[in-house]
Design an enzyme around this catalytic site. Sequence first.
Site, mmCIF file in Angstrom:
data_model
loop_
_atom_site.group_PDB
_atom_site.id
_atom_site.type_symbol
_atom_site.label_atom_id
_atom_site.label_comp_id
_atom_site.label_asym_id
_atom_site.label_seq_id
_atom_site.Cartn_x
_atom_site.Cartn_y
_atom_site.Cartn_z
ATOM 1 N N THR A 35 0.795 -1.162 0.098
ATOM 2 C CA THR A 35 -0.297 -0.058 0.090
ATOM 3 C C THR A 35 0.853 1.417 -0.175
ATOM 4 O O THR A 35 0.461 2.350 -0.446
ATOM 5 C CB THR A 35 -0.928 0.045 1.161
ATOM 6 O OG1 THR A 35 -1.775 -1.235 1.156
ATOM 7 C CG2 THR A 35 -1.661 1.232 1.524
ATOM 8 N N TYR A 48 -7.684 0.865 -3.738
ATOM 9 C CA TYR A 48 -6.621 1.188 -4.516
ATOM 10 C C TYR A 48 -5.803 0.012 -4.909
ATOM 11 O O TYR A 48 -6.337 -1.288 -4.705
ATOM 12 C CB TYR A 48 -5.521 2.044 -3.522
ATOM 13 C CG TYR A 48 -5.284 1.216 -2.370
ATOM 14 C CD1 TYR A 48 -6.147 1.091 -1.281
ATOM 15 C CD2 TYR A 48 -4.137 0.442 -2.501
ATOM 16 C CE1 TYR A 48 -5.857 -0.025 -0.314
ATOM 17 C CE2 TYR A 48 -3.698 -0.282 -1.442
ATOM 18 C CZ TYR A 48 -4.361 -0.614 -0.182
ATOM 19 O OH TYR A 48 -4.361 -1.466 0.883
ATOM 20 N N THR A 114 1.735 -4.193 4.433
ATOM 21 C CA THR A 114 1.789 -4.569 5.642
ATOM 22 C C THR A 114 1.151 -5.914 6.085
ATOM 23 O O THR A 114 1.301 -6.315 7.171
ATOM 24 C CB THR A 114 0.646 -3.411 6.512
ATOM 25 O OG1 THR A 114 -0.457 -3.509 5.985
ATOM 26 C CG2 THR A 114 1.380 -2.091 6.507
ATOM 27 N N ASP A 115 0.308 -6.470 5.161
ATOM 28 C CA ASP A 115 -0.312 -7.803 5.603
ATOM 29 C C ASP A 115 0.561 -8.886 5.980
ATOM 30 O O ASP A 115 0.304 -9.643 6.700
ATOM 31 C CB ASP A 115 -0.994 -8.179 4.214
ATOM 32 C CG ASP A 115 -2.272 -7.495 3.759
ATOM 33 O OD1 ASP A 115 -2.684 -6.492 4.602
ATOM 34 O OD2 ASP A 115 -2.794 -7.615 2.822
ATOM 35 N N LYS A 187 0.547 -7.711 12.898
ATOM 36 C CA LYS A 187 -0.537 -6.726 12.609
ATOM 37 C C LYS A 187 -1.746 -6.996 13.129
ATOM 38 O O LYS A 187 -2.313 -8.224 13.194
ATOM 39 C CB LYS A 187 -0.605 -6.810 10.929
ATOM 40 C CG LYS A 187 -1.557 -5.982 10.511
ATOM 41 C CD LYS A 187 -1.734 -5.908 8.957
ATOM 42 C CE LYS A 187 -2.624 -4.778 8.403
ATOM 43 N NZ LYS A 187 -2.841 -4.691 6.876
ATOM 44 N N GLU A 309 -1.360 -29.022 28.091
ATOM 45 C CA GLU A 309 -2.548 -29.928 28.259
ATOM 46 C C GLU A 309 -2.137 -31.130 27.322
ATOM 47 O O GLU A 309 -3.040 -32.043 27.401
ATOM 48 C CB GLU A 309 -3.718 -29.152 27.857
ATOM 49 C CG GLU A 309 -4.201 -28.261 28.873
ATOM 50 C CD GLU A 309 -5.352 -27.462 28.352
ATOM 51 O OE1 GLU A 309 -6.650 -28.240 28.379
ATOM 52 O OE2 GLU A 309 -5.410 -26.196 28.159
HETATM 53 N N1 ASP Z 1 -2.702 -5.616 1.109
HETATM 54 C C1 ASP Z 1 -1.670 -4.451 1.157
HETATM 55 C C2 ASP Z 1 -0.489 -5.265 1.205
HETATM 56 O O1 ASP Z 1 0.092 -6.027 2.288
HETATM 57 C C3 ASP Z 1 -1.918 -3.691 2.439
HETATM 58 C C4 ASP Z 1 -0.799 -2.674 2.967
HETATM 59 O O2 ASP Z 1 0.209 -2.758 2.515
HETATM 60 O O3 ASP Z 1 -1.214 -2.135 4.031
HETATM 61 O O4 ASP Z 1 0.467 -5.173 0.593
#
Ligand code: ASP
Length: 352
Positions: A35, A48, A114-115, A187, A309
């Site tokens: 992103t 996007y 971020t994923d 995340k 457990e």
């Molecule tokens: N789907 C995107 C990615 O991980 C989300 C992001 O970058 O925030 O490339």
Amino acid sequence: MKTYRIAVLVAAAVLCVSSAHAQKPKVVILATGGTIAGAALKPTDPGYKSGAVGVDVLIDAVPQLKDIADVSGEQIASIGSQDMNDEVWLKLAKRVNELLASPDVDGIAITHGTDTLEETSYFLHLVTKSDKPVVLTGSMRPSTAMSADGPLNIYNCVAIAADPQARGRGVLVLIDDDIHSAHDVIKRHTTDVATFTSGEAGLVGVSLFGAQTWYRTPAQVHTAKSEFTIAADQATLPRVDIIYAHANMSPDLITAAAVNGAKGIVIAGVGDGNMTAPAWTELQRVAKEGVVGVRSTRTNGGITRRNIEVNDDQGGTVASMELNPSKARVLLQLALLKTSDAKKIQDYFNRY
Ligand code: ASP
């Protein structure tokens, strides 16, 4: 005349020394997409395309970078990190190690979606052969968005990559002013700008407009001291699947993973790495066939320890300790390059 020549030589020497002092740290930015490199049709568009913008555009968008470092960029991939895969990881790791081996490179900043940032950063934490800073960043809003968070994240990320105090702390993740260890960061939110947390382990530091305050150095083995190495000809990694536990869980997906070639299975267990009795029986059965089973937790907090457990000693299974399922998968992939002995793999999980 002689005095004049000496004066000129002294002046030249002083100039040399001061220009050496003025030399900025050299930071290479490796871009992979995400992103942070995303573009939308309108600044308020929630939809996007990830990875649409190249590394040069990212660098040009933050002209202040040249005040803190001598920056150059390379495009490693242009993907949303949901499509991150072993091939890109191996390419990235090899390039990181190549660059850091050069005395001309002081640190590396990596832009990433971020994923799966928590996985890529941990992979690099385990295979980078240097104490020099490697710092990943991403953003939650695309580069064209109103209040885009990418530019400041890139600025802080480069500042950390250029900071000698970041050395020896393992691979770091900078997001929203917070500096996380790759070992701990996860995340935790689908859309919040402050989406990352390090849970109980806490932050490694914080960065405010490029000025760092450091809190800790991660205790586990990483980077220069890690036993995991990516050979130049390493083209693949062993397949490891994650299976999510739940009420009424059937053993079928464990069977299917083994039949389809998984060399390891991580269970995102309920609670302390638990699963239904049929699933546990099947995990032990595939373990006898050489598929290594790791019990982690879907709770996103706490430590999954051995023999709580269920009896891992009897079951031939491994407890993930501090690692959540996605990070346990990464360590298991690398461990399986060395051994499929569950006891030795447990030792890696205890130390890494
Ligand atoms: N789907 C995107 C990615 O991980 C989300 C992001 O970058 O925030 O490339």
